[in-house]
Design an enzyme around this catalytic site. Sequence first.
Site, short mmCIF file in Angstrom:
data_model
loop_
_atom_site.label_atom_id
_atom_site.label_comp_id
_atom_site.label_asym_id
_atom_site.label_seq_id
_atom_site.Cartn_x
_atom_site.Cartn_y
_atom_site.Cartn_z
N CYS A 157 0.86 -1.18 0.00
CA CYS A 157 0.00 0.00 0.00
C CYS A 157 0.90 1.23 0.00
CB CYS A 157 -0.87 -0.02 1.24
SG CYS A 157 -1.72 1.52 1.59
N HIS A 216 -15.00 -3.12 -22.09
CA HIS A 216 -16.19 -2.81 -21.30
C HIS A 216 -15.74 -2.33 -19.93
CE1 HIS A 216 -18.53 -5.71 -24.05
NE2 HIS A 216 -18.77 -4.45 -24.40
N HIS A 245 -0.05 3.88 3.81
CA HIS A 245 0.35 3.80 5.21
C HIS A 245 1.85 3.48 5.30
CE1 HIS A 245 -0.56 -0.56 4.65
NE2 HIS A 245 0.48 -0.69 5.46
N CYS A 261 -47.47 -10.90 -11.87
CA CYS A 261 -47.36 -12.16 -12.60
C CYS A 261 -47.07 -13.33 -11.67
CB CYS A 261 -46.25 -12.03 -13.63
SG CYS A 261 -46.15 -13.40 -14.75
ZN LIG Z 1 -17.46 -7.43 -21.88
ZN LIG Z 2 -2.68 0.97 3.56
#
Ligand SMILES: [Zn+2]
Ligand SMILES: [Zn+2]
EC number: 2.3.2.31
Lengths: 151, 489
Positions: free
Chosen positions: B240, B286, B243, B456
């Site tokens: 990360c 996409h 931190h 329905c």
């Molecule tokens: Zn796709």
């Molecule tokens: Zn972190």
Amino acid sequence: MAALPRRIIKETQRLMQEPVPGISAVPDDSNARYFHVIVTGPEDSPFEGGLFKLELFLPEDYPMSAPKVRFITKIYHPNIDRLGRICLDILKDKWSPALQIRTVLLSIQALLSAPNPDDPLANDVAELWKVNESEAIRNAKEWTRRYAMDN
Amino acid sequence: MLRYILSFLRIIATKMLQLLSSRKHLIENVLRIYIKTTSGSTLSIEIDPKYDIKQIKNLVASKIGAQPEELKIIFAGKELGDNIIIEECDLGQQSILHAVKIKRNVPTDQSSSKMKPLCEILDDEMFSSNITNSRSNSFSTDNEVINISNSVMLENSTIRSKKIHFYVYCPTCKDLKQGKLRVRCHFCKSGAFTVHADPQNWIHVLEPKQITGTCENNPELCKDILQNKEPTFAEFYFKCSEHISLGETDQAVPLDLIRPNLKQIQCMACLDTSDTIFAFPCPDDHVMCLDCFKQYCLTKLTERQFWQHPEYGYTLACPTGCPDSFIKEIHHFRLLDDENYNRYHHFAAEEFVLQSNGLLCPQPGCGMGILAEPECTRISCQNCKYVFCRHCRQGFHIGECDVVENNDTAGQNFSCESDMNYNNGNSGELASRTTIKIMTKPCPSCKTPTERDGGCMHMICTRAGCKFHWCWVCQTEWTTECMGDHWFG
Ligand SMILES: [Zn+2]
Ligand SMILES: [Zn+2]
Ligand SMILES: [Zn+2]
Ligand SMILES: [Zn+2]
Ligand SMILES: [Zn+2]
Ligand SMILES: [Zn+2]
Ligand SMILES: [Zn+2]
Ligand SMILES: [Zn+2]
């Protein structure tokens, strides 16, 4: 009510600027998620010459959920029930957020050109369509003349 | 007098505040890092980010009693050249550099002065192309792309020169963060490791044994570990970037489908073009913006439309229905808030039980998964102690199930008036149980409670793995008789 998502605004603008031939979709003055739709019966179909009113509503989580569409004008069609509900896969499990109001209306128009009595959702209309197609088509034409041609 | 004391105190307070803030300012310019040496010791040093590697070598050499020329400094898979400024490396507070003593006195390699750490060498070109996107060559011949005006093309090329971002789920920050790519020895896990080549795509990074390298920690052992049957491999992992590093075991999960929007693709749902996107693992570009992706997950979760994939777990595919587009790394669903992530886990566990032909405890608020022998009809829940009949899910009984409506398939009806004694019932629970039944009925095939939303009577089980067509009235499979008799109620 929450602000109208930009997606809906964009789609509405496009529907106004480049309408789909044979289809008009106008948002309601008081509710921009509710559309008054008119579909003209496709040529060479039993619905030719008819003007069919529909209502279309975009639910809160549109486009994650499909629009809700219903025929207001009575129609004799194997995939449309007597309350005007439409059996169309893209309105149910085949819905994808990449589809739009435009694609939905085009698919409904296509459904009028090509009724599908073999679809698992069917009723007496579908039965007749299968056993006696010419009589079913006669009925469809008669209903179109009676319900979709006045006004 | 009092006023005098007060104003005196105020002056002191202001002075202290100034002192504190200036001290804070000082600290901000100091980078505390650790140097691990091959002898196993770890030095903690404070440096100015403007230092170059030469200065670091001098500092370390004096502390471990070596000559600066004898040292190699390794970070993120690369030996750092003498001219590299610390600031240029993507070091965070408490990062670990490795100092390796060179055995023979090799003259300083000229090219090594150009060496930069891994994260600096990776540029967008390498990672922007989707791993499944083998069509990257056809990209320019795509009609759509040809239509793009020159200005957009220019813009794209400037974007390409930007540094790549990796996104990770950080278990410490419990959030989506930008990540840093790191590398270590596949065998001994030491960070004193240099790679022979840079990774070119996500496969190189995510799959094991793709890139070879040299372990500087224990070269002999790591080279010979498999009697030279295999070269020494690099192992990539992520940290990360937000931190302060908690040491070598502090890792974050790479969310490889979250990417910078280099091609400026519109979100398929809201039609906006955002900087960071979720790219579905299909070749058709996409994508969704992260907000829409979260909404998509939430909707699919509520509709129970996730799939239990045999390899990946409870997951989703591209909404446009592209083949083989399931999301492999299910930590992407960490983007859901805590409550819904818990729901996700809950549903995943239920789905797993159902697929293993198990049952779910029908008690409201329990839902415990139970695996029982198929011939066993008396099921008892270990969690809430409810004992029920496998067929009708009511309290256990001897003899035929209590069926209310006429039904040829025995045992598929829920009865509201059945024997409640087994529930050692408090009335509130019973009341809610009755409401649940009015609003929902179990799918006759898989028993997932299904709500009837419209008029329905034709129900399609919403559970992705089931999709059983059934009749709300008969609670059996949907038939043409149902259509004729009570399609609309
Ligand atoms: Zn796709
Ligand atoms: Zn972190
Ligand atoms: Zn090693
Ligand atoms: Zn979006
Ligand atoms: Zn239980
Ligand atoms: Zn029973
Ligand atoms: Zn089911
Ligand atoms: Zn029925």
